[in-house]
Motif scaffolding. Structure first.
Motif, mmCIF file in Angstrom:
data_model
loop_
_atom_site.group_PDB
_atom_site.id
_atom_site.type_symbol
_atom_site.label_atom_id
_atom_site.label_comp_id
_atom_site.label_asym_id
_atom_site.label_seq_id
_atom_site.Cartn_x
_atom_site.Cartn_y
_atom_site.Cartn_z
ATOM 1 N N VAL A 167 38.584 40.838 36.592
ATOM 2 C CA VAL A 167 37.167 40.910 36.922
ATOM 3 C C VAL A 167 36.638 42.295 36.574
ATOM 4 O O VAL A 167 35.562 42.441 36.003
ATOM 5 C CB VAL A 167 36.949 40.609 38.426
ATOM 6 C CG1 VAL A 167 35.497 40.765 38.810
ATOM 7 C CG2 VAL A 167 37.458 39.218 38.764
ATOM 8 N N CYS A 222 41.425 41.442 40.130
ATOM 9 C CA CYS A 222 41.642 40.103 39.572
ATOM 10 C C CYS A 222 41.241 39.032 40.576
ATOM 11 O O CYS A 222 41.130 39.290 41.775
ATOM 12 C CB CYS A 222 43.113 39.919 39.204
ATOM 13 S SG CYS A 222 43.694 41.058 37.952
ATOM 14 N N ASP A 223 41.045 37.844 40.072
ATOM 15 C CA ASP A 223 40.705 36.674 40.875
ATOM 16 C C ASP A 223 41.839 35.664 40.689
ATOM 17 O O ASP A 223 42.214 35.373 39.548
ATOM 18 C CB ASP A 223 39.377 36.094 40.385
ATOM 19 C CG ASP A 223 38.824 35.013 41.278
ATOM 20 O OD1 ASP A 223 39.603 34.160 41.742
ATOM 21 O OD2 ASP A 223 37.598 35.001 41.496
ATOM 22 N N HIS A 253 40.459 37.571 45.659
ATOM 23 C CA HIS A 253 40.568 38.778 44.844
ATOM 24 C C HIS A 253 41.760 39.632 45.267
ATOM 25 O O HIS A 253 42.085 39.727 46.446
ATOM 26 C CB HIS A 253 39.284 39.598 44.944
ATOM 27 C CG HIS A 253 38.124 38.901 44.322
ATOM 28 N ND1 HIS A 253 37.231 38.174 45.055
ATOM 29 C CD2 HIS A 253 37.750 38.792 43.036
ATOM 30 C CE1 HIS A 253 36.324 37.652 44.240
ATOM 31 N NE2 HIS A 253 36.625 38.008 43.009
ATOM 32 N N TYR A 276 44.909 42.755 29.219
ATOM 33 C CA TYR A 276 44.745 43.898 30.100
ATOM 34 C C TYR A 276 45.876 44.898 30.013
ATOM 35 O O TYR A 276 45.742 46.017 30.426
ATOM 36 C CB TYR A 276 44.531 43.458 31.543
ATOM 37 C CG TYR A 276 45.538 42.475 32.067
ATOM 38 C CD1 TYR A 276 45.240 41.125 32.073
ATOM 39 C CD2 TYR A 276 46.768 42.881 32.547
ATOM 40 C CE1 TYR A 276 46.148 40.204 32.547
ATOM 41 C CE2 TYR A 276 47.677 41.966 33.022
ATOM 42 C CZ TYR A 276 47.352 40.632 33.030
ATOM 43 O OH TYR A 276 48.251 39.726 33.494
ATOM 44 N N ARG A 336 41.835 32.611 40.816
ATOM 45 C CA ARG A 336 41.408 31.427 40.084
ATOM 46 C C ARG A 336 41.440 31.642 38.579
ATOM 47 O O ARG A 336 41.452 30.684 37.811
ATOM 48 C CB ARG A 336 40.010 31.013 40.543
ATOM 49 C CG ARG A 336 39.988 30.632 42.032
ATOM 50 C CD ARG A 336 38.603 30.569 42.571
ATOM 51 N NE ARG A 336 38.071 31.928 42.692
ATOM 52 C CZ ARG A 336 36.941 32.228 43.316
ATOM 53 N NH1 ARG A 336 36.219 31.295 43.884
ATOM 54 N NH2 ARG A 336 36.530 33.480 43.383
ATOM 55 N N LYS A 337 41.448 32.919 38.125
ATOM 56 C CA LYS A 337 41.549 33.270 36.702
ATOM 57 C C LYS A 337 42.434 34.515 36.574
ATOM 58 O O LYS A 337 41.962 35.592 36.221
ATOM 59 C CB LYS A 337 40.169 33.555 36.122
ATOM 60 C CG LYS A 337 39.253 32.360 36.115
ATOM 61 C CD LYS A 337 37.926 32.719 35.480
ATOM 62 C CE LYS A 337 37.003 31.523 35.491
ATOM 63 N NZ LYS A 337 35.717 31.834 34.882
ATOM 64 N N PRO A 338 43.729 34.415 36.854
ATOM 65 C CA PRO A 338 44.590 35.591 36.935
ATOM 66 C C PRO A 338 44.805 36.343 35.618
ATOM 67 O O PRO A 338 45.185 37.498 35.636
ATOM 68 C CB PRO A 338 45.904 35.038 37.467
ATOM 69 C CG PRO A 338 45.894 33.601 37.088
ATOM 70 C CD PRO A 338 44.458 33.179 37.108
ATOM 71 N N LEU A 339 44.589 35.717 34.489
ATOM 72 C CA LEU A 339 44.814 36.405 33.212
ATOM 73 C C LEU A 339 43.568 37.092 32.666
ATOM 74 O O LEU A 339 43.604 37.687 31.595
ATOM 75 C CB LEU A 339 45.361 35.409 32.182
ATOM 76 C CG LEU A 339 46.710 34.792 32.549
ATOM 77 C CD1 LEU A 339 47.111 33.773 31.497
ATOM 78 C CD2 LEU A 339 47.768 35.857 32.721
ATOM 79 N N MET A 340 42.460 37.032 33.414
ATOM 80 C CA MET A 340 41.211 37.652 32.994
ATOM 81 C C MET A 340 40.706 38.558 34.131
ATOM 82 O O MET A 340 40.127 38.066 35.092
ATOM 83 C CB MET A 340 40.164 36.582 32.679
ATOM 84 C CG MET A 340 38.833 37.147 32.259
ATOM 85 S SD MET A 340 38.893 38.104 30.757
ATOM 86 C CE MET A 340 38.935 36.815 29.559
#
Length: 112
Positions: A43, A34-35, A22, A2, A37-41
């Motif tokens: 949303v 961002c979420d 979020h 990102y 639970r998946k901070p490097l990807m």
């Protein structure tokens, strides 16, 4: 990835929504949802076009929209969000909206 520039800096952070999962980040050039639970990807991701963003706020669309008897867009108001990103540097701001996909018309293949 990102961060499109090697020296990209995150300047502003805000909680997004009421689910505690979020959050919104504004960097030099990008706005990210961002979420945890998946901070490097991210949303969602947008290029905000602001010079030195210094504040961000996330609001429910229902708090911004007047109540109407026409319920055609209530699903968007109830489930959608508005992100306001601004810069005190030059008194500019941008607005980004996000929420659920459009509902499928009753009887369509996707509603089944």
């Amino acid at each position: 990835m990102y961060a499109s520039v090697e020296k990209e800096q995150f300047l502003v952070l805000s909680k997004a929504g009421s689910d505690d999962f979020h959050f919104v980040l504004a960097s030099d050039t990008l706005l990210l949802v961002c979420d945890v639970r998946k901070p490097l990807m991210p949303v969602l991701q947008w290029a905000h076009g602001l010079d030195k963003p210094s504040y961000v706020d996330v609001l429910r669309l229902s708090s911004l929209r007047s109540q109407s008897r026409d319920d055609k867009f209530n699903w968007a108001s109830d489930l959608g969000f508005c992100i306001i990103v601004g810069s005190f540097w030059n008194c500019e701001f941008s607005i980004f909206c996000y929420g659920p996909s459009l509902p499928a018309p009753i009887g369509s293949v996707s509603s089944k």
